[in-house]
Design a protein around this motif. Structure first.
Motif, short mmCIF file in Angstrom:
data_model
loop_
_atom_site.label_atom_id
_atom_site.label_comp_id
_atom_site.label_asym_id
_atom_site.label_seq_id
_atom_site.Cartn_x
_atom_site.Cartn_y
_atom_site.Cartn_z
N GLN A 59 -67.72 6.55 -1.22
CA GLN A 59 -67.06 7.84 -0.98
C GLN A 59 -67.87 8.70 -0.03
O GLN A 59 -69.09 8.58 0.05
CB GLN A 59 -66.86 8.57 -2.31
N THR A 60 -67.19 9.58 0.68
CA THR A 60 -67.86 10.54 1.55
C THR A 60 -67.55 11.94 1.07
O THR A 60 -66.38 12.36 1.05
CB THR A 60 -67.41 10.37 3.01
N LEU A 61 -68.59 12.66 0.68
CA LEU A 61 -68.45 14.04 0.21
C LEU A 61 -68.96 14.98 1.27
O LEU A 61 -70.12 14.89 1.69
CB LEU A 61 -69.23 14.24 -1.09
N GLY A 62 -68.11 15.89 1.72
CA GLY A 62 -68.51 16.88 2.69
C GLY A 62 -69.02 18.14 2.01
O GLY A 62 -68.46 18.56 0.99
N PHE A 227 -72.15 14.37 3.47
CA PHE A 227 -72.12 14.81 4.87
C PHE A 227 -72.12 16.33 4.92
O PHE A 227 -71.18 16.99 4.47
CB PHE A 227 -70.87 14.26 5.56
N VAL A 235 -65.64 17.64 9.46
CA VAL A 235 -65.60 17.31 8.04
C VAL A 235 -64.23 16.76 7.66
O VAL A 235 -64.12 15.78 6.90
CB VAL A 235 -65.93 18.57 7.19
N CYS A 239 -64.59 13.08 5.95
CA CYS A 239 -64.87 13.13 4.51
C CYS A 239 -63.64 12.89 3.65
O CYS A 239 -62.51 13.23 4.03
CB CYS A 239 -65.50 14.48 4.15
N ASP A 240 -63.87 12.31 2.46
CA ASP A 240 -62.82 12.09 1.48
C ASP A 240 -62.63 13.32 0.59
O ASP A 240 -61.51 13.70 0.28
CB ASP A 240 -63.16 10.89 0.59
N VAL A 242 -64.34 17.44 -0.24
CA VAL A 242 -65.08 18.53 0.40
C VAL A 242 -65.49 19.54 -0.68
O VAL A 242 -64.66 19.93 -1.52
CB VAL A 242 -64.24 19.23 1.49
N ARG A 256 -59.95 16.14 0.46
CA ARG A 256 -59.87 16.75 1.80
C ARG A 256 -58.53 17.40 2.07
O ARG A 256 -58.46 18.59 2.43
CB ARG A 256 -60.16 15.67 2.83
#
Length: 355
Positions: A59-62, A227, A235, A239-240, A242, A256
């Motif tokens: 996962q990508t967390l902004g 991120f 972002v 990102c997935d 935020v 997101r």
């Protein structure tokens, strides 16, 4: 440690079924001294004050917010460059918040950091091969005879000429230096990379190239990202989920699309109203902007109750008396968390230009 805990051969312990990375009530206070008559009085800068975050594998967390809200401090806490004043930092269910340097060594391999400034983050006295190869030697990733080959593979992976391993950082451009920093982070084969505004110091054209590189690495290697950025357009692209920070705390967290299309916290609404809209070029009327008056309060003496109340147009007496918890509101989806007593989606027509 419970029976469900497994220990890997690398020395990293984990709890089966736990999130990859989890922050619970993390605080970071810095000691400082006052000025003038208060010079002898010890004060505390509340850089991070009770942050809760969760990151799942891949996962990508902004993490967004104004300068000074605690984003970079949070990044250094996650990578344990700083030891938190309080709270838990769990990696695969194991709390690493107060581990010693010796205990942390196997975890440092799996949680890496990409720094914001590609100029000051690289040692000018070392060649690129030495910089990228440091992690390989520290963690015994490859035999000494195979180090050069692995360094060249990493340089090629990030789009650099593998034959330039013997060059020094000053011989590269800003974008190339950031690629070196990315290669250094990838050397240890991490599961989590914390990217602290990795493109903010680069030209716009170079930013797109570096972001495309990070996107490719995420899809190919399955790395989870935290991120950090102030560019909300970047972002949204990368990102997935935020999380929005204000004065050391997370005030809203959501997927997101949910956050960008239906933000509930007034601060999030103000941030998104400032994002340029390309549709205006095609003749679409511009959206109303929310312009906040005043500066962010000092983290040495933050406001009581809700920290955003001094700049919020919805503030009432309860906002000064009770600190709103970060929780799900009935008006939004289950996975949208908001810390506001009067959270609601933005109105279609906001007539006030200044609040």
């Amino acid at each position: 440690m419970t029976a469900a805990t497994a220990t890997a051969t690398s020395g990293v312990k984990k709890v089966e079924g736990a999130p990859l990375l989890e922050l619970e009530g993390v605080k970071m206070y810095f000691r400082t001294k006052g000025e003038g008559l208060l010079a002898r009085r010890t004060q505390w800068v509340q850089a991070v004050d009770g942050v809760d975050l969760t990151v799942e594998p891949g996962q990508t967390l902004g993490l967004v917010g104004e300068s000074g809200c605690g984003k970079s401090t949070t990044a250094r806490l996650i990578t344990r460059l700083l030891e938190p004043t309080a709270g838990k930092i769990k990696y695969q269910g194991v709390d690493i918040a107060h581990m010693s340097e010796r205990q942390l060594r196997p975890y440092r391999r799996e949680i890496q950091l990409i720094f914001q400034d590609p100029y000051s983050s690289l040692n000018p006295r070392h060649t690129v091969g030495t910089i990228v190869g440091t992690a390989l030697r520290t963690h015994d990733m490859v035999p000494k005879s195979g180090e050069l080959k692995r360094v060249q593979e990493l340089l090629e992976l990030v789009g650099l000429n593998p034959e330039h391993y013997n060059r020094y950082p000053h011989e590269f451009s800003g974008g190339q230096r950031q690629r070196i920093g990315i290669a250094r982070a990838l050397a240890a084969r991490p599961k989590v990379i914390v990217a602290d505004e990795p493109v903010s110091a680069l030209d716009v054209s170079i930013q797109a190239q570096v972001m495309n590189l990070l996107e490719n690495l995420r899809s190919e290697l399955g790395i989870a990202f935290v991120f950090i950025a102030h560019d909300l357009g970047v972002v949204r692209h990368f990102c997935d989920r935020v999380a929005v920070m204000y004065l050391g705390r997370v005030v809203e967290e959501a997927p997101r699309d949910t956050l960008y299309e239906a933000p509930q916290h007034p601060y999030t609404q103000a941030l998104l109203s400032a994002v340029p809209d390309i549709a205006v070029v095609r003749g679409v009327p511009p959206k109303s902007r929310i312009r906040l008056v005043g500066d962010v309060p000092s983290p040495v003496d933050p406001p009581s109750g809700c920290r955003f109340r001094t700049r919020c147009w919805k503030a009432q007496d309860i906002c000064a008396q009770q600190d709103p918890p970060l929780e799900t509101k009935a008006i939004g989806p289950d996975d949208q968390l908001v810390a506001c007593h009067f959270a609601e989606p933005p109105a279609e027509s906001i007539v006030a230009e200044t609040v």
